[in-house]
Design a protein around this motif. Structure first.
Motif, PDB file in Angstrom:
ATOM      1  N   ARG A  66       0.870  -1.178   0.000  1.00  0.00           N
ATOM      2  CA  ARG A  66       0.000   0.000   0.000  1.00  0.00           C
ATOM      3  C   ARG A  66       0.904   1.224   0.000  1.00  0.00           C
ATOM      4  O   ARG A  66       1.812   1.332   0.818  1.00  0.00           O
ATOM      5  CB  ARG A  66      -0.885  -0.006   1.251  1.00  0.00           C
ATOM      6  CG  ARG A  66      -1.820   1.191   1.304  1.00  0.00           C
ATOM      7  CD  ARG A  66      -2.656   1.180   2.577  1.00  0.00           C
ATOM      8  NE  ARG A  66      -3.503   2.342   2.601  1.00  0.00           N
ATOM      9  CZ  ARG A  66      -4.743   2.374   2.127  1.00  0.00           C
ATOM     10  NH1 ARG A  66      -5.277   1.281   1.617  1.00  0.00           N
ATOM     11  NH2 ARG A  66      -5.450   3.481   2.168  1.00  0.00           N
TER      12      ARG A  66
ATOM     13  N   PRO B 119      -6.843  -2.236   3.525  1.00  0.00           N
ATOM     14  CA  PRO B 119      -7.766  -1.132   3.747  1.00  0.00           C
ATOM     15  C   PRO B 119      -7.173   0.113   4.388  1.00  0.00           C
ATOM     16  O   PRO B 119      -7.574   1.208   4.078  1.00  0.00           O
ATOM     17  CB  PRO B 119      -8.849  -1.719   4.633  1.00  0.00           C
ATOM     18  CG  PRO B 119      -8.553  -3.147   4.795  1.00  0.00           C
ATOM     19  CD  PRO B 119      -7.223  -3.442   4.218  1.00  0.00           C
TER      20      PRO B 119
ATOM     21  N   ARG C 232      -9.136  -7.472  -7.232  1.00  0.00           N
ATOM     22  CA  ARG C 232      -9.355  -6.610  -6.063  1.00  0.00           C
ATOM     23  C   ARG C 232      -8.473  -5.362  -6.162  1.00  0.00           C
ATOM     24  O   ARG C 232      -7.337  -5.436  -6.606  1.00  0.00           O
ATOM     25  CB  ARG C 232      -8.982  -7.350  -4.777  1.00  0.00           C
ATOM     26  CG  ARG C 232      -9.637  -8.703  -4.584  1.00  0.00           C
ATOM     27  CD  ARG C 232     -10.891  -8.713  -3.755  1.00  0.00           C
ATOM     28  NE  ARG C 232     -10.814  -8.076  -2.475  1.00  0.00           N
ATOM     29  CZ  ARG C 232     -10.499  -8.686  -1.341  1.00  0.00           C
ATOM     30  NH1 ARG C 232     -10.203  -9.983  -1.324  1.00  0.00           N
ATOM     31  NH2 ARG C 232     -10.486  -8.026  -0.204  1.00  0.00           N
ATOM     32  N   ARG C 233      -9.005  -4.259  -5.715  1.00  0.00           N
ATOM     33  CA  ARG C 233      -8.214  -3.023  -5.605  1.00  0.00           C
ATOM     34  C   ARG C 233      -7.206  -3.197  -4.469  1.00  0.00           C
ATOM     35  O   ARG C 233      -7.501  -3.874  -3.484  1.00  0.00           O
ATOM     36  CB  ARG C 233      -9.105  -1.831  -5.274  1.00  0.00           C
ATOM     37  CG  ARG C 233     -10.076  -1.461  -6.354  1.00  0.00           C
ATOM     38  CD  ARG C 233     -10.999  -0.338  -5.857  1.00  0.00           C
ATOM     39  NE  ARG C 233     -12.116  -0.155  -6.752  1.00  0.00           N
ATOM     40  CZ  ARG C 233     -12.121   0.705  -7.767  1.00  0.00           C
ATOM     41  NH1 ARG C 233     -11.074   1.462  -7.985  1.00  0.00           N
ATOM     42  NH2 ARG C 233     -13.177   0.798  -8.549  1.00  0.00           N
TER      43      ARG C 233
ATOM     44  N   GLU D 231      -8.707  -2.343  -1.276  1.00  0.00           N
ATOM     45  CA  GLU D 231      -9.565  -3.369  -0.668  1.00  0.00           C
ATOM     46  C   GLU D 231      -8.720  -4.423   0.044  1.00  0.00           C
ATOM     47  O   GLU D 231      -9.099  -4.902   1.112  1.00  0.00           O
ATOM     48  CB  GLU D 231     -10.394  -4.075  -1.731  1.00  0.00           C
ATOM     49  CG  GLU D 231     -11.473  -3.224  -2.368  1.00  0.00           C
ATOM     50  CD  GLU D 231     -12.149  -3.960  -3.495  1.00  0.00           C
ATOM     51  OE1 GLU D 231     -13.324  -4.327  -3.313  1.00  0.00           O
ATOM     52  OE2 GLU D 231     -11.507  -4.192  -4.539  1.00  0.00           O
ATOM     53  N   LEU D 232      -7.611  -4.791  -0.562  1.00  0.00           N
ATOM     54  CA  LEU D 232      -6.739  -5.788   0.029  1.00  0.00           C
ATOM     55  C   LEU D 232      -6.060  -5.270   1.298  1.00  0.00           C
ATOM     56  O   LEU D 232      -5.875  -6.002   2.266  1.00  0.00           O
ATOM     57  CB  LEU D 232      -5.656  -6.233  -0.966  1.00  0.00           C
ATOM     58  CG  LEU D 232      -6.138  -7.089  -2.126  1.00  0.00           C
ATOM     59  CD1 LEU D 232      -5.052  -7.191  -3.186  1.00  0.00           C
ATOM     60  CD2 LEU D 232      -6.529  -8.462  -1.631  1.00  0.00           C
TER      61      LEU D 232
ATOM     62  N   ASN E 251      -3.949   3.832  -4.332  1.00  0.00           N
ATOM     63  CA  ASN E 251      -4.380   2.480  -3.974  1.00  0.00           C
ATOM     64  C   ASN E 251      -5.747   2.130  -4.552  1.00  0.00           C
ATOM     65  O   ASN E 251      -6.046   0.959  -4.764  1.00  0.00           O
ATOM     66  CB  ASN E 251      -4.367   2.308  -2.462  1.00  0.00           C
ATOM     67  CG  ASN E 251      -2.967   2.495  -1.919  1.00  0.00           C
ATOM     68  OD1 ASN E 251      -2.051   1.790  -2.294  1.00  0.00           O
ATOM     69  ND2 ASN E 251      -2.799   3.482  -1.049  1.00  0.00           N
ATOM     70  N   GLU E 252      -6.571   3.128  -4.817  1.00  0.00           N
ATOM     71  CA  GLU E 252      -7.877   2.903  -5.459  1.00  0.00           C
ATOM     72  C   GLU E 252      -7.718   2.640  -6.954  1.00  0.00           C
ATOM     73  O   GLU E 252      -8.583   2.030  -7.569  1.00  0.00           O
ATOM     74  CB  GLU E 252      -8.798   4.114  -5.253  1.00  0.00           C
ATOM     75  CG  GLU E 252      -9.288   4.286  -3.844  1.00  0.00           C
ATOM     76  CD  GLU E 252     -10.305   3.237  -3.433  1.00  0.00           C
ATOM     77  OE1 GLU E 252     -10.959   2.632  -4.306  1.00  0.00           O
ATOM     78  OE2 GLU E 252     -10.459   3.018  -2.220  1.00  0.00           O
TER      79      GLU E 252
END
Length: 166
Positions: free
Chosen positions: A34, A162, A155-156, A159-160, A39-40
Motif C-alpha cells: 500500500r 484497507p 481486487r483493488r 480493498e486488500l 491504492n484505489e
C-alpha cells in the motif's frame, strides 16, 4: 483469491498484501505494498499462466517477445534468472513484488509487462499454474476476463490493504 495469504507489516512500517504461489521449486511469496496514494487505482488480478502468456504473445510492440515466446532453455540464459531464484528464496519475510502489467486492446486484448518480466518467466519455468499481477483498475476487468482464474475476482489494492499501519 486463491494465492492471497493475508496482510503483513513490511519494511519501513509499510503494510503489504502477501500472496503464496505454488511452484515445482517450492511455495514462493509475492507482495503488493500500500502506498501513500493511488491504492484505489491499482488492482491485483490472479491470472492463469497459459492464458496470461497467450495475451502477452499478442503485445503489438513485442518489447518482450523473446520472453513471451520463450522456454525454460531460453529464459535460463538471462543472467537475471538466477537473481530471481535468489529473490524468491527469501520466502514470506521478504516477498518479491508483483509484476506490473498493462492490459489493452478491444476485441483482441493483449498484455505488456512494465516491471517483472524475469519474475514472470521464473514462475512459468517453475510450473506456477496461476499467480497474481498488478494492473490499473480500469484494465482489471479485461485482464480478469481474458486471463483470470475465473472464480476469483480482481481486487483493488485499497480493498486488500484497507488502511496503512499507524
Amino acid at each position: 483469491m486463491e494465492t492471497f495469504v493475508g496482510l503483513r507489516a513490511g519494511a519501513a512500517e509499510h503494510c503489504h498484501a502477501l500472496f503464496r504461489v505454488r511452484t515445482s521449486f517450492d511455495d514462493v511469496y509475492m507482495a503488493v505494498i500500500r502506498s501513500n496514494y493511488g491504492n484505489e487505482e491499482r488492482a491485483v488480478v490472479e491470472v492463469e499462466r497459459e492464458r496470461f502468456f497467450a495475451l502477452w504473445r499478442r503485445d503489438p510492440q513485442g518489447s518482450h517477445a523473446a520472453y513471451a515466446d520463450g522456454s525454460m532453455l531460453t529464459w535460463r540464459v538471462d543472467g537475471r534468472f538466477d537473481l530471481a531464484t535468489e529473490g524468491f528464496s527469501f520466502g514470506e519475510y521478504d516477498p518479491v513484488p508483483l509484476a506490473e502489467v498493462r492490459c489493452a486492446g478491444g476485441e483482441t486484448p493483449w498484455v505488456a509487462l512494465s516491471d517483472g518480466v524475469i519474475r514472470t518467466v521464473w514462475l512459468a519455468a517453475h510450473g506456477a499454474s496461476c499467480f497474481p499481477v498488478e494492473c490499473r483498475v480500469d484494465e482489471a476487468p479485461r485482464l480478469a476476463r481474458h486471463a483470470g482464474t475465473g472464480a476469483h475476482k480482481w481486487r483493488r489494492v485499497a480493498e486488500l490493504i484497507p488502511v496503512a499501519p499507524a
